[in-house]
Every structure is written in C-alpha cells, then in structure tokens.
Write a protein that holds these residues in place. Structure first.
Motif, mmCIF file in Angstrom:
data_model
loop_
_atom_site.group_PDB
_atom_site.id
_atom_site.type_symbol
_atom_site.label_atom_id
_atom_site.label_comp_id
_atom_site.label_asym_id
_atom_site.label_seq_id
_atom_site.Cartn_x
_atom_site.Cartn_y
_atom_site.Cartn_z
ATOM 1 N N PHE A 107 -52.493 69.305 -33.423
ATOM 2 C CA PHE A 107 -53.403 70.120 -34.218
ATOM 3 C C PHE A 107 -54.605 69.299 -34.656
ATOM 4 O O PHE A 107 -54.581 68.069 -34.625
ATOM 5 C CB PHE A 107 -52.696 70.650 -35.480
ATOM 6 N N HIS A 108 -55.643 70.022 -35.069
ATOM 7 C CA HIS A 108 -56.797 69.383 -35.705
ATOM 8 C C HIS A 108 -57.317 70.342 -36.777
ATOM 9 O O HIS A 108 -57.607 71.501 -36.485
ATOM 10 C CB HIS A 108 -57.894 69.076 -34.686
ATOM 11 N N VAL A 109 -57.387 69.853 -38.014
ATOM 12 C CA VAL A 109 -57.810 70.680 -39.146
ATOM 13 C C VAL A 109 -59.280 70.412 -39.455
ATOM 14 O O VAL A 109 -59.670 69.273 -39.735
ATOM 15 C CB VAL A 109 -56.951 70.386 -40.395
ATOM 16 N N LEU A 110 -60.093 71.464 -39.415
ATOM 17 C CA LEU A 110 -61.529 71.332 -39.698
ATOM 18 C C LEU A 110 -61.817 71.127 -41.181
ATOM 19 O O LEU A 110 -62.767 70.449 -41.557
ATOM 20 C CB LEU A 110 -62.287 72.572 -39.221
ATOM 21 N N GLY A 111 -61.037 71.770 -42.031
ATOM 22 C CA GLY A 111 -61.304 71.702 -43.470
ATOM 23 C C GLY A 111 -62.260 72.780 -43.942
ATOM 24 O O GLY A 111 -62.884 72.656 -44.996
ATOM 25 N N GLY A 112 -62.379 73.865 -43.167
ATOM 26 C CA GLY A 112 -63.267 74.971 -43.541
ATOM 27 C C GLY A 112 -64.040 75.474 -42.343
ATOM 28 O O GLY A 112 -63.702 75.192 -41.194
ATOM 29 N N THR A 113 -65.109 76.219 -42.623
ATOM 30 C CA THR A 113 -65.974 76.733 -41.564
ATOM 31 C C THR A 113 -67.426 76.499 -41.943
ATOM 32 O O THR A 113 -67.750 76.286 -43.107
ATOM 33 C CB THR A 113 -65.772 78.251 -41.365
ATOM 34 N N LEU A 114 -68.285 76.541 -40.951
ATOM 35 C CA LEU A 114 -69.721 76.420 -41.208
ATOM 36 C C LEU A 114 -70.192 77.608 -42.030
ATOM 37 O O LEU A 114 -69.881 78.753 -41.705
ATOM 38 C CB LEU A 114 -70.495 76.377 -39.887
ATOM 39 N N SER A 115 -70.923 77.326 -43.094
ATOM 40 C CA SER A 115 -71.419 78.391 -43.957
ATOM 41 C C SER A 115 -72.701 77.920 -44.645
ATOM 42 O O SER A 115 -72.657 77.370 -45.752
ATOM 43 C CB SER A 115 -70.357 78.774 -44.994
ATOM 44 N N PRO A 116 -73.847 78.098 -43.977
ATOM 45 C CA PRO A 116 -75.113 77.632 -44.542
ATOM 46 C C PRO A 116 -75.387 78.172 -45.947
ATOM 47 O O PRO A 116 -75.929 77.467 -46.790
ATOM 48 C CB PRO A 116 -76.161 78.144 -43.547
#
Length: 201
Positions: A107-116
């Motif tokens: 797995f790889h956890v991003l820690g969220g999503t892009l949100s300008p």
C-alpha cells in the motif's frame, strides 16, 4: 450561561471525546458517563492503551501507514506482492481494503487529496514517496484506490501524470453498482459510472 454540573476533569473528558469523529457533544457525554461508571473495566485499561499508543505509534516511513514498528508490518511482510501498490487517500482506506482481504499487495497512503481551495498541493501529500518507490524498480502496477470525489479524481490524474514515464501499469478501482444494490436506489452519477465501466458477461 449554563450551570456547571460536573467537575473540570469530567468536563475535559467530555470535550475531548466530542472531538472524536462520529461523537457529538451528546454522544460524548454518554460515552464519558459509561467510561466513568466502568472505571476499572474500561477507563483504566483505556488510559493505559492510549498512553501506549501515544508512546509507540508511528507513521511508516515507506508507505505512510500507522503502526508500532517502522517499516510497518504490511511493508515488512515477505508474503505480499511487492510488484503491486494500492494507492489510498488515508489509513482508514487502507484498513478497509485490508478487511476486505481482496488483494495481498503493498500500500501507499497519500495523506489526503489535492484541494487548492483548502490549500492542499502536491507537496502536502505523500506523492514524492510513491514516485520514489516506483523508481526503485520491481513495481509493475499501481492501483489508484481514491474516493470518487472531484478532489480524488484530480489527485488520480496528477499521480498518473507523475508516473507516466515510469513503465508501470496504472489501474483504478471500478465505480458503479454495489454488490446487492438496487438500481432504483442509486444516484445518477453511480449509474453513469456503472454504464461506462461495464464489462463482458
């Protein structure tokens, strides 16, 4: 101004519990009262467990999962398919996929999503770590398992662009009719996604 009916210690416990997702002020009061009534069976052991968690829990430097060891137990497991990485937004998503037990991958956890709009850019997420893992070699597929939101899809496209020249297959979770779902109860977006992602029968 409301009259205080409990001591500051109990009030502090209620206020902290109210910050837990899914617990509002009323639920927090009920939870606090239950813990206090069961001091020996619940409150004491919970206090010890939380102290242990505070001291021992850390973020895996490889994948972003949380565990008491680094690298985490998933990254250290030699029985897992090291050629496949499932990319998720958060640790809760990783845990959900693990509970399903559908794949024995890394797995790889991003820690969220892009949100300008919220000020979250690529440098605020663990995208660089994913690119580094793929660049090390041995990874043949990255499965993008982010939520089907605007931010999730934006993030998926950005990650795909970052991995474009790295000779790795990029796939994403299918979206559509859930198992056991009835068409009449589904929203238009889900039905549209299901039709576009149709497969041979």
């Amino acid at each position: 101004m409301s009259k205080r009916i409990v001591g500051p210690e109990i009030e502090k416990l209620i206020q902290l519990l109210a910050k837990v997702p899914g617990l509002g002020p009323r639920s927090a009061r009920r939870a606090a009262l239950h813990l206090i009534k069961k001091k020996e069976q619940l409150l004491g052991p919970l206090t010890v467990a939380m102290g242990d968690a505070l001291e021992k829990v850390r973020v895996c430097s490889r994948c972003g999962n949380i565990d008491t060891v680094d690298p985490c137990m998933i990254c250290s497991d030699p029985r897992r398919d090291a050629a496949t990485i499932i990319l998720v937004e958060d640790v809760s998503d990783l845990w959900a996929l693990e509970r399903a037990g559908a794949m024995n991958a890394q797995f790889h956890v991003l820690g969220g999503t892009l949100s300008p709009l919220d000020g979250v850019g690529p440098d605020d997420l663990n995208i660089r770590g994913l690119v580094s893992r793929v660049a090390e070699g041995g990874v043949t597929e990255v499965i993008i398992a982010v939520n089907a939101t605007v931010e999730g899809q934006t993030t998926a496209h950005y990650v795909t662009d970052q991995l474009a020249d790295m000779n790795v297959k990029i796939t994403r979770l299918a979206h559509g009719v859930p198992v056991g779902g009835e068409l009449d109860y589904l929203d238009e977006g889900t039905l549209t996604a299901a039709l576009r992602s149709r497969t041979a029968f």
